[in-house]
Design an enzyme around this catalytic site. Structure first.
Site, mmCIF file in Angstrom:
data_model
loop_
_atom_site.group_PDB
_atom_site.id
_atom_site.type_symbol
_atom_site.label_atom_id
_atom_site.label_comp_id
_atom_site.label_asym_id
_atom_site.label_seq_id
_atom_site.Cartn_x
_atom_site.Cartn_y
_atom_site.Cartn_z
ATOM 1 N N GLY A 14 38.819 7.354 10.112
ATOM 2 C CA GLY A 14 37.638 6.717 9.551
ATOM 3 C C GLY A 14 36.942 5.851 10.581
ATOM 4 O O GLY A 14 36.221 6.335 11.454
ATOM 5 N N GLY A 15 37.184 4.556 10.497
ATOM 6 C CA GLY A 15 36.474 3.565 11.310
ATOM 7 C C GLY A 15 36.371 3.896 12.790
ATOM 8 O O GLY A 15 35.290 3.784 13.385
ATOM 9 N N GLY A 35 41.642 1.640 6.523
ATOM 10 C CA GLY A 35 40.659 0.574 6.718
ATOM 11 C C GLY A 35 41.245 -0.816 6.769
ATOM 12 O O GLY A 35 40.532 -1.806 6.698
ATOM 13 N N GLU A 59 47.576 10.319 4.120
ATOM 14 C CA GLU A 59 46.869 9.053 4.313
ATOM 15 C C GLU A 59 47.438 7.993 3.368
ATOM 16 O O GLU A 59 47.013 7.906 2.209
ATOM 17 C CB GLU A 59 45.378 9.225 4.030
ATOM 18 C CG GLU A 59 44.707 10.255 4.910
ATOM 19 C CD GLU A 59 43.217 9.975 5.081
ATOM 20 O OE1 GLU A 59 42.776 9.951 6.239
ATOM 21 O OE2 GLU A 59 42.516 9.736 4.080
ATOM 22 N N ASN A 82 36.279 11.127 9.677
ATOM 23 C CA ASN A 82 35.745 11.077 8.316
ATOM 24 C C ASN A 82 34.787 9.894 8.304
ATOM 25 O O ASN A 82 35.221 8.745 8.290
ATOM 26 C CB ASN A 82 36.882 10.882 7.303
ATOM 27 C CG ASN A 82 36.346 10.635 5.899
ATOM 28 O OD1 ASN A 82 35.157 10.822 5.636
ATOM 29 N ND2 ASN A 82 37.216 10.209 4.991
ATOM 30 N N TRP A 83 33.528 10.222 8.342
ATOM 31 C CA TRP A 83 32.518 9.158 8.471
ATOM 32 C C TRP A 83 32.243 8.430 7.151
ATOM 33 O O TRP A 83 31.510 7.432 7.133
ATOM 34 C CB TRP A 83 31.210 9.747 9.028
ATOM 35 C CG TRP A 83 31.244 9.963 10.510
ATOM 36 C CD1 TRP A 83 32.239 9.603 11.377
ATOM 37 C CD2 TRP A 83 30.209 10.571 11.308
ATOM 38 N NE1 TRP A 83 31.898 9.957 12.662
ATOM 39 C CE2 TRP A 83 30.659 10.540 12.654
ATOM 40 C CE3 TRP A 83 28.958 11.138 11.026
ATOM 41 C CZ2 TRP A 83 29.888 11.060 13.695
ATOM 42 C CZ3 TRP A 83 28.197 11.646 12.067
ATOM 43 C CH2 TRP A 83 28.660 11.607 13.391
ATOM 44 N N LYS A 84 32.770 8.958 6.063
ATOM 45 C CA LYS A 84 32.581 8.305 4.757
ATOM 46 C C LYS A 84 31.085 8.054 4.508
ATOM 47 O O LYS A 84 30.260 8.872 4.895
ATOM 48 C CB LYS A 84 33.424 7.025 4.681
ATOM 49 C CG LYS A 84 34.891 7.298 5.056
ATOM 50 C CD LYS A 84 35.824 6.159 4.792
ATOM 51 C CE LYS A 84 37.236 6.561 5.207
ATOM 52 N NZ LYS A 84 38.247 5.570 4.891
ATOM 53 N N SER A 89 43.942 3.899 9.765
ATOM 54 C CA SER A 89 43.858 3.006 10.936
ATOM 55 C C SER A 89 44.320 3.668 12.239
ATOM 56 O O SER A 89 44.942 3.025 13.076
ATOM 57 C CB SER A 89 44.623 1.701 10.679
ATOM 58 O OG SER A 89 44.037 1.003 9.584
ATOM 59 N N GLU A 133 39.844 7.672 -1.654
ATOM 60 C CA GLU A 133 38.681 6.945 -2.186
ATOM 61 C C GLU A 133 38.053 7.717 -3.341
ATOM 62 O O GLU A 133 37.544 7.114 -4.294
ATOM 63 C CB GLU A 133 37.678 6.676 -1.055
ATOM 64 C CG GLU A 133 38.199 5.564 -0.143
ATOM 65 C CD GLU A 133 37.795 5.667 1.311
ATOM 66 O OE1 GLU A 133 36.838 6.394 1.629
ATOM 67 O OE2 GLU A 133 38.456 5.023 2.149
ATOM 68 N N HIS A 150 40.342 12.958 -1.075
ATOM 69 C CA HIS A 150 40.512 11.680 -0.365
ATOM 70 C C HIS A 150 40.859 10.579 -1.363
ATOM 71 O O HIS A 150 40.374 10.593 -2.503
ATOM 72 C CB HIS A 150 39.229 11.326 0.399
ATOM 73 C CG HIS A 150 39.444 10.204 1.360
ATOM 74 N ND1 HIS A 150 39.437 8.887 0.958
ATOM 75 C CD2 HIS A 150 39.718 10.202 2.687
ATOM 76 C CE1 HIS A 150 39.697 8.123 2.013
ATOM 77 N NE2 HIS A 150 39.860 8.887 3.075
HETATM 78 P P1 13P Z 1 40.431 4.399 8.671
HETATM 79 O O1 13P Z 1 40.701 5.199 9.916
HETATM 80 O O2 13P Z 1 39.164 3.627 8.714
HETATM 81 O O3 13P Z 1 41.641 3.595 8.285
HETATM 82 O O4 13P Z 1 40.215 5.480 7.488
HETATM 83 C C1 13P Z 1 41.136 6.494 7.336
HETATM 84 C C2 13P Z 1 40.597 7.486 6.374
HETATM 85 O O5 13P Z 1 40.444 7.212 5.200
HETATM 86 C C3 13P Z 1 40.225 8.809 6.897
HETATM 87 O O6 13P Z 1 39.969 9.707 5.874
#
Ligand code: 13P
Length: 251
Positions: free
Chosen positions: A234-235, A173, A167, A9-11, A213, A97, A95
């Site tokens: 994500g990251g 993050g 999640e 998930n590149w956000k 994470s 966020e 999500h």
């Molecule tokens: P991180 O892997 O950066 O913690 O993010 C997880 C996430 O929100 C994937 O949708």
């Protein structure tokens, strides 16, 4: 057996050219990742170019949100059929966020999921508790609320196109991954809910990803848990070498 599903998930990251460059860098090395579905959820403007770059590869492209209407006076929104037109095969919905910063509710999640499925997209529906909720001991209550209301009214047939992503918000993050045991506990709880709602066969076939994470050095032990079927990352999905290691977790 459930097939593993690792999705990035590149956000709000990567321009069009950076996205295409990424795919060109990883496509050869992820081609050999067998027994795993591979996806990238990218920002809207890059989807078409990214999907074109992924043609003939084993990487599926998805969006990070969609609207439930097909067209009309809804400034700023994107319809599921438009995502398919851009080359998407899945969409991430709900999500944390979006729930935290953009007013997403279980009701809007539910409407979006139904519209996405009706258009022919697969869906990754996210659920998970905030730190304060975990500390108050209401993790299961929150997750149940997300699952029961987010998936309300879906059929067993429709559930074949749905992946659930657990999640925990406190792990996103933060570098603070849920332990494999913590993840497994909630994943098993989610599978139990799916059984209550949709029956045993659906509960056994729906994939439940863990997100929060996930990194190359913890993906293997998370994936070893019986109810962890994938990762939503994500990251660690933003760098080619790390992405390659994640999708090759089994090697
Ligand atoms: P991180 O892997 O950066 O913690 O993010 C997880 C996430 O929100 C994937 O949708």
């Amino acid at each position: 057996m459930r097939r593993a599903f690792i999705a990035g998930n590149w956000k709000l990251n990567k321009t069009i050219s950076e996205s295409v460059e990424f795919v060109n860098a990883v496509k050869a090395s992820v081609a050999g990742a067998t027994g795993v579905d591979i996806g990238i959820g990218a920002q809207f403007a890059a989807l078409k170019s990214l999907a074109d770059a992924c043609k003939g590869t084993n990487i599926k492209i998805g969006a990070q949100d969609c609207y439930w209407e097909e067209s009309g006076a809804f400034t700023g929104e994107v319809a599921p059929a438009m995502l398919i037109d851009a080359g998407c095969s899945f969409v991430i919905i709900g999500h944390s966020e979006r729930r935290q910063f953009f007013g997403e509710t279980n009701e809007t999640v539910n409407r979006k999921i139904k519209a996405a499925l009706a258009a022919g997209l697969e869906v990754i529906m996210c659920c998970g508790e905030m730190l304060e909720e975990r500390e108050r001991g209401v993790t299961n209550k929150v997750v149940k609320d997300h699952i029961v209301n987010g998936l309300a009214g879906l059929t067993v047939e429709q559930m074949k196109k749905v992946t659930v992503a657990y999640e925990p918000v406190w792990a996103i993050g933060t570098g603070k991954t849920a332990t494999p045991a913590q993840a497994q506990e909630v994943h098993a709880f989610i599978r139990g809910l799916l059984k209550e709602i949709f029956g045993e066969a659906t509960a056994q076939s729906v994939r439940i990803q863990y997100g929060g994470s996930v990194k190359p050095d913890n993906v293997k032990e998370l994936m070893a848990q019986p109810d962890v079927d994938g990762g939503l990352v994500g990251g660690a999905s933003l760098k080619p070498d790390s992405f390659e290691k994640l999708v090759n977790f089994g090697k």
